[in-house]
Design a protein around this motif. Structure first.
Motif: not given
Length: 242
Positions: A48, A52-54, A94, A96, A121, A124-125, A128-129, A153
């Motif tokens: 992370l 807060g970006v994976p 990232s 993403k 987080g 969870e993050r 979510n992706l 999650h």
């Protein structure tokens, strides 16, 4: 339990199908593109960022891969994207970006890298992706505090324990993670066989993949005691296992 036979259907390229960081470096879009081109599943590592970006990166520190001081958790995703991995044109992507590149063409096995005090987080993050991703993907971790968050999650995402060791205290710690809903195990190949891996395969019918297989000897050991390998440094399709 959902069908996760895809997890063991093809060899898994460790940090992508790199060339041991000679010209194509680990955990880069170039390494992931090569894995997709060969039809290999992909293993990668995710931290992370400070915002807060994976982000896909293996080490906690930045020196080996990025040539600079500091830690992943101290940098924003944009700052990490500006790093040139190994002095190449590749950057630290990232998660993403990786998902967009792969687009469901091969499976992904994503190892979550925790940093105590700096990873709130992360689970969870990442989940979510993956809930929005249409391809096949699983998450796993060495870090027991992250595994304890998986059930809250992950929902339908397969979850796994990454592990090693053969001493009783190590195996007992691994057994304790079975209470948290994991559906597969990734185990250090040099520590096989052992009673934990034997139990999850034989009693729980849970798939086991190995890490990190670098030669034919380790590949043969994998298929004697596990179900698939995470490999680097050779081409499994061009290697006749005896």
């Amino acid at each position: 339990m959902a069908d996760i036979s895809w997890l063991t259907a093809r060899p898994i390229a460790h940090r992508g199908y790199h060339d041991l960081n000679k010209t194509v470096w680990e955990n880069t879009l170039s390494a992931f593109r090569r894995a997709v081109d060969r039809g290999y599943a992909i293993e990668c590592d995710v931290h992370l960022s400070s915002d807060g970006v994976p982000v896909v990166f293996h080490d906690h520190g930045l020196q080996r891969l990025g040539g600079t001081e500091g830690y992943v958790w101290q940098r924003t995703a944009a700052e990490l994207a500006a790093l040139r991995i190994g002095g190449t044109a590749d950057h630290a992507p990232s998660l993403k970006e990786l998902l967009d590149l792969v687009g469901g063409r091969v499976p992904l096995v994503i190892e979550l890298k925790g940093t105590p005090g700096h990873d709130a987080g992360l689970v969870e993050r990442v989940c979510n992706l993956l809930h929005a991703y249409r391809g096949r993907a699983a998450i796993m971790s060495f870090d027991h505090w992250l595994i304890r968050e998986f059930r809250a999650h992950a929902r339908e995402i397969p979850t796994g324990l990454t592990a090693y060791g053969s001493a009783d205290h190590e195996l007992e710690a691994h057994f304790s993670m079975l209470a948290h809903g994991i559906s597969f195990v990734s185990y250090g190949v040099m520590d096989l066989p052992n009673r934990f891996v034997g139990f999850v395969r034989e009693k729980l019918s849970m798939p086991v993949i190995t890490w990190t297989v670098c030669d034919e000897r380790a590949a043969v050991k994998t298929f004697a005691h596990a179900d698939q390998m995470t490999f680097e440094g050779f081409d499994p399709d061009a290697t006749a296992l005896s």
